[in-house]
Scaffold this motif. Structure first.
Motif, PDB file in Angstrom:
ATOM      1  N   HIS A 148       0.828  -1.214   0.000  1.00 40.58           N
ATOM      2  CA  HIS A 148       0.000   0.000   0.000  1.00 40.58           C
ATOM      3  C   HIS A 148       0.860   1.261   0.000  1.00 40.58           C
ATOM      4  O   HIS A 148       0.326   2.368   0.031  1.00 40.58           O
ATOM      5  CB  HIS A 148      -0.934   0.011   1.213  1.00 40.58           C
ATOM      6  CG  HIS A 148      -2.148  -0.849   1.048  1.00 40.58           C
ATOM      7  ND1 HIS A 148      -2.116  -2.226   1.195  1.00 40.58           N
ATOM      8  CD2 HIS A 148      -3.433  -0.528   0.733  1.00 40.58           C
ATOM      9  CE1 HIS A 148      -3.332  -2.719   0.989  1.00 40.58           C
ATOM     10  NE2 HIS A 148      -4.146  -1.706   0.695  1.00 40.58           N
ATOM     11  N   ARG A 149       2.172   1.082  -0.007  1.00 42.93           N
ATOM     12  CA  ARG A 149       3.146   2.160   0.007  1.00 42.93           C
ATOM     13  C   ARG A 149       2.994   3.078   1.216  1.00 42.93           C
ATOM     14  O   ARG A 149       3.176   4.298   1.145  1.00 42.93           O
ATOM     15  CB  ARG A 149       3.103   2.947  -1.306  1.00 42.93           C
ATOM     16  CG  ARG A 149       3.724   2.156  -2.438  1.00 42.93           C
ATOM     17  CD  ARG A 149       3.687   2.881  -3.751  1.00 42.93           C
ATOM     18  NE  ARG A 149       2.363   2.823  -4.346  1.00 42.93           N
ATOM     19  CZ  ARG A 149       2.034   3.364  -5.508  1.00 42.93           C
ATOM     20  NH1 ARG A 149       2.942   4.004  -6.213  1.00 42.93           N
ATOM     21  NH2 ARG A 149       0.821   3.261  -5.989  1.00 42.93           N
ATOM     22  N   ASP A 150       2.652   2.457   2.337  1.00 42.93           N
ATOM     23  CA  ASP A 150       2.608   3.178   3.602  1.00 42.93           C
ATOM     24  C   ASP A 150       3.947   3.128   4.320  1.00 42.93           C
ATOM     25  O   ASP A 150       4.152   3.860   5.295  1.00 42.93           O
ATOM     26  CB  ASP A 150       1.528   2.580   4.522  1.00 42.93           C
ATOM     27  CG  ASP A 150       0.129   2.743   3.960  1.00 42.93           C
ATOM     28  OD1 ASP A 150      -0.116   3.758   3.271  1.00 42.93           O
ATOM     29  OD2 ASP A 150      -0.718   1.855   4.191  1.00 42.93           O
ATOM     30  N   LEU A 151       4.844   2.255   3.860  1.00 44.85           N
ATOM     31  CA  LEU A 151       6.155   2.096   4.478  1.00 44.85           C
ATOM     32  C   LEU A 151       7.247   2.141   3.423  1.00 44.85           C
ATOM     33  O   LEU A 151       7.040   1.731   2.280  1.00 44.85           O
ATOM     34  CB  LEU A 151       6.252   0.757   5.218  1.00 44.85           C
ATOM     35  CG  LEU A 151       5.414   0.544   6.484  1.00 44.85           C
ATOM     36  CD1 LEU A 151       5.592  -0.883   6.968  1.00 44.85           C
ATOM     37  CD2 LEU A 151       5.805   1.535   7.567  1.00 44.85           C
ATOM     38  N   ALA A 152       8.429   2.615   3.846  1.00 48.51           N
ATOM     39  CA  ALA A 152       9.607   2.544   2.988  1.00 48.51           C
ATOM     40  C   ALA A 152      10.375   1.251   3.216  1.00 48.51           C
ATOM     41  O   ALA A 152      11.095   0.785   2.328  1.00 48.51           O
ATOM     42  CB  ALA A 152      10.520   3.735   3.254  1.00 48.51           C
ATOM     43  N   GLY A 153      10.237   0.675   4.386  1.00 45.06           N
ATOM     44  CA  GLY A 153      10.934  -0.562   4.700  1.00 45.06           C
ATOM     45  C   GLY A 153      10.427  -1.132   6.016  1.00 45.06           C
ATOM     46  O   GLY A 153       9.895  -0.402   6.855  1.00 45.06           O
ATOM     47  N   ALA A 154      10.573  -2.432   6.177  1.00 48.43           N
ATOM     48  CA  ALA A 154      10.156  -3.105   7.412  1.00 48.43           C
ATOM     49  C   ALA A 154      11.247  -4.086   7.820  1.00 48.43           C
ATOM     50  O   ALA A 154      11.653  -4.937   7.021  1.00 48.43           O
ATOM     51  CB  ALA A 154       8.827  -3.826   7.218  1.00 48.43           C
ATOM     52  N   TYR A 155      11.693  -3.962   9.056  1.00 48.65           N
ATOM     53  CA  TYR A 155      12.814  -4.755   9.562  1.00 48.65           C
ATOM     54  C   TYR A 155      12.290  -5.922  10.392  1.00 48.65           C
ATOM     55  O   TYR A 155      11.486  -5.727  11.317  1.00 48.65           O
ATOM     56  CB  TYR A 155      13.708  -3.860  10.415  1.00 48.65           C
ATOM     57  CG  TYR A 155      14.932  -4.528  10.978  1.00 48.65           C
ATOM     58  CD1 TYR A 155      15.981  -4.933  10.159  1.00 48.65           C
ATOM     59  CD2 TYR A 155      15.049  -4.739  12.351  1.00 48.65           C
ATOM     60  CE1 TYR A 155      17.113  -5.533  10.685  1.00 48.65           C
ATOM     61  CE2 TYR A 155      16.182  -5.332  12.893  1.00 48.65           C
ATOM     62  CZ  TYR A 155      17.213  -5.727  12.048  1.00 48.65           C
ATOM     63  OH  TYR A 155      18.337  -6.324  12.581  1.00 48.65           O
ATOM     64  N   VAL A 156      12.726  -7.116  10.020  1.00 46.48           N
ATOM     65  CA  VAL A 156      12.345  -8.332  10.761  1.00 46.48           C
ATOM     66  C   VAL A 156      13.563  -8.757  11.578  1.00 46.48           C
ATOM     67  O   VAL A 156      14.531  -9.307  11.036  1.00 46.48           O
ATOM     68  CB  VAL A 156      11.930  -9.467   9.797  1.00 46.48           C
ATOM     69  CG1 VAL A 156      11.446 -10.674  10.597  1.00 46.48           C
ATOM     70  CG2 VAL A 156      10.855  -8.987   8.833  1.00 46.48           C
ATOM     71  N   PRO A 157      13.558  -8.494  12.897  1.00 48.42           N
ATOM     72  CA  PRO A 157      14.745  -8.802  13.710  1.00 48.42           C
ATOM     73  C   PRO A 157      15.002 -10.300  13.809  1.00 48.42           C
ATOM     74  O   PRO A 157      14.067 -11.110  13.870  1.00 48.42           O
ATOM     75  CB  PRO A 157      14.387  -8.220  15.083  1.00 48.42           C
ATOM     76  CG  PRO A 157      13.228  -7.306  14.853  1.00 48.42           C
ATOM     77  CD  PRO A 157      12.487  -7.870  13.688  1.00 48.42           C
ATOM     78  N   ASP A 158      16.254 -10.649  13.810  1.00 46.37           N
ATOM     79  CA  ASP A 158      16.669 -12.034  14.014  1.00 46.37           C
ATOM     80  C   ASP A 158      18.148 -12.001  14.394  1.00 46.37           C
ATOM     81  O   ASP A 158      18.928 -11.272  13.772  1.00 46.37           O
ATOM     82  CB  ASP A 158      16.445 -12.868  12.750  1.00 46.37           C
ATOM     83  CG  ASP A 158      16.693 -14.352  12.979  1.00 46.37           C
ATOM     84  OD1 ASP A 158      17.868 -14.768  12.946  1.00 46.37           O
ATOM     85  OD2 ASP A 158      15.713 -15.079  13.190  1.00 46.37           O
ATOM     86  N   GLN A 159      18.515 -12.792  15.381  1.00 46.90           N
ATOM     87  CA  GLN A 159      19.898 -12.774  15.836  1.00 46.90           C
ATOM     88  C   GLN A 159      20.867 -13.312  14.792  1.00 46.90           C
ATOM     89  O   GLN A 159      22.032 -12.927  14.761  1.00 46.90           O
ATOM     90  CB  GLN A 159      20.019 -13.591  17.129  1.00 46.90           C
ATOM     91  CG  GLN A 159      19.329 -12.970  18.329  1.00 46.90           C
ATOM     92  CD  GLN A 159      19.933 -11.625  18.714  1.00 46.90           C
ATOM     93  OE1 GLN A 159      21.148 -11.423  18.629  1.00 46.90           O
ATOM     94  NE2 GLN A 159      19.083 -10.692  19.125  1.00 46.90           N
TER      95      GLN A 159
END
Length: 348
Positions: A82-93
């Motif tokens: 929907h182009r509401d975000l520029a990026g999304a970070y999925v944390p993982d060690q």
């Protein structure tokens, strides 16, 4: 005689000098220092650690970043589409992941990667970047739509100069018809270049053609109408409207998330942004957001039609005034009149 000629040359030089100033202000103002401006990013998850990371990014980024959390990876993908975000970070060690939508803006995706690359670096873990969109084979950076915009714009406002100069004596309805036919030709040229020649558009060619025609027709109708009121200054006005403010706010090079608020505001309703973002919606985002962008193109065309109607009424009033008896006045030299009409320039 020499003084008169020098003044005449100086007057004619005013237009290109103003173009130089305007182009410098617009392009350098929009592009010289791209940096995040309320760049919308997310951290995926709902654990306390995720919320702490999001808050720390927000505190450190200030006005540069708008950081939220989303509960799942699927939610992040949906917001990206929907182009509401520029990026999304999925944390993982071990293997942290960054989700981006490069077809929406490759430079914005790079900015998001720069932000979260630092986060992953603190964990000494390599960052995996996943693009949730699929650009066409002929346009891997998804910036070809912007260059199609440039071609359509030059063909459109350049044609205004020809129609206004060569057809100045024609009735407005005839010039309007020529303008609409010209916009059809411009859009067909753009379609051929974007489709079979360079394969920038690999599906929905008919819809892209329709958007191209709307965009071109809007420019031509506005330009033809403006010429009645502005005469030789029409070229400068067209450059301001459809180059200086248009290309810089279209989102084709940098999105509003990497520009100042002035160009970000123009991006919401300017016709170039309507074409670029509308085409991206159609080609890469399953039509999400297409309706509002199509509406902006229609409204720009409607504004052009209204302007031509007003110009036609003014021309009829002037024609009636000329029919009234009045003392004879010397006609301007043919060469000078032609020079006034033909002083048109094309630039980007």
């Amino acid at each position: 005689m020499a003084t008169h000629q020098i003044r005449h040359v100086a007057l004619h030089l005013l237009t290109p000098l103003l173009m130089c100033l305007g182009m410098g202000l617009a392009y350098l103002g929009a592009f010289h220092q791209p940096e995040p401006n309320h760049l919308a990013v997310a951290v995926v998850g709902d654990s306390p650690q995720v919320k702490v990371l999001a808050q720390s990014l927000k505190d450190k980024g200030g006005n540069a970043l708008d950081v939220i959390t989303v509960p799942t990876r699927d939610d992040a993908v949906d917001k990206l589409r929907h182009r509401d975000l520029a990026g999304a970070y999925v944390p993982d060690q071990v293997k942290p992941e960054l989700l981006v939508a490069k077809a929406g803006s490759d430079t914005t995706a790079m900015a998001a990667e720069a932000v979260f690359g630092q986060v992953a670096g603190l964990q000494n873990a390599p960052l995996t970047v996943t693009d949730v969109t699929t650009p066409s084979s002929g346009d891997p950076t998804a910036q070809g739509i912007f260059f199609l915009l440039v071609a359509l714009s030059i063909g459109s406002y350049g044609s205004v100069a020809a129609i206004s100069a060569a057809g100045a004596g024609l009735p407005m309805r005839v010039r309007a018809a020529i303008g609409l036919v010209t916009s059809l030709l411009v859009s067909l040229i753009g379609l051929a270049l974007a489709g079979p020649v360079f394969h920038i558009v690999d599906h929905d060619l008919g819809a892209i053609w329709g958007m191209s025609w709307l965009y071109s027709a809007g420019i031509l109708t506005i330009g033809i109408g403006l010429h009645t009121f502005l005469k030789r200054w029409t070229t400068l006005a067209m450059m301001v409207l459809f180059v200086m403010l248009n290309f810089t706010s279209s989102g084709g090079v940098y999105s509003p998330w990497l520009q100042n608020d002035f160009f970000g505001t123009l991006h919401r309703f300017w016709n170039g942004a309507g074409f670029v973002e509308g085409a991206r919606s159609l080609l890469y985002f399953d039509g999400i957001g297409l309706g509002s962008r199509m509406a902006s193109l229609v409204l720009w065309l409607a504004a052009g039609v209204v302007l031509m109607v007003a110009a036609g009424l003014v021309e009829k009033r002037h024609a009636a005034a000329r029919l009234a008896p009045k003392p004879a006045a010397p006609a301007p030299a043919a060469s000078e009149a032609a020079e006034e009409e033909m002083e048109e320039a094309v630039g980007v």
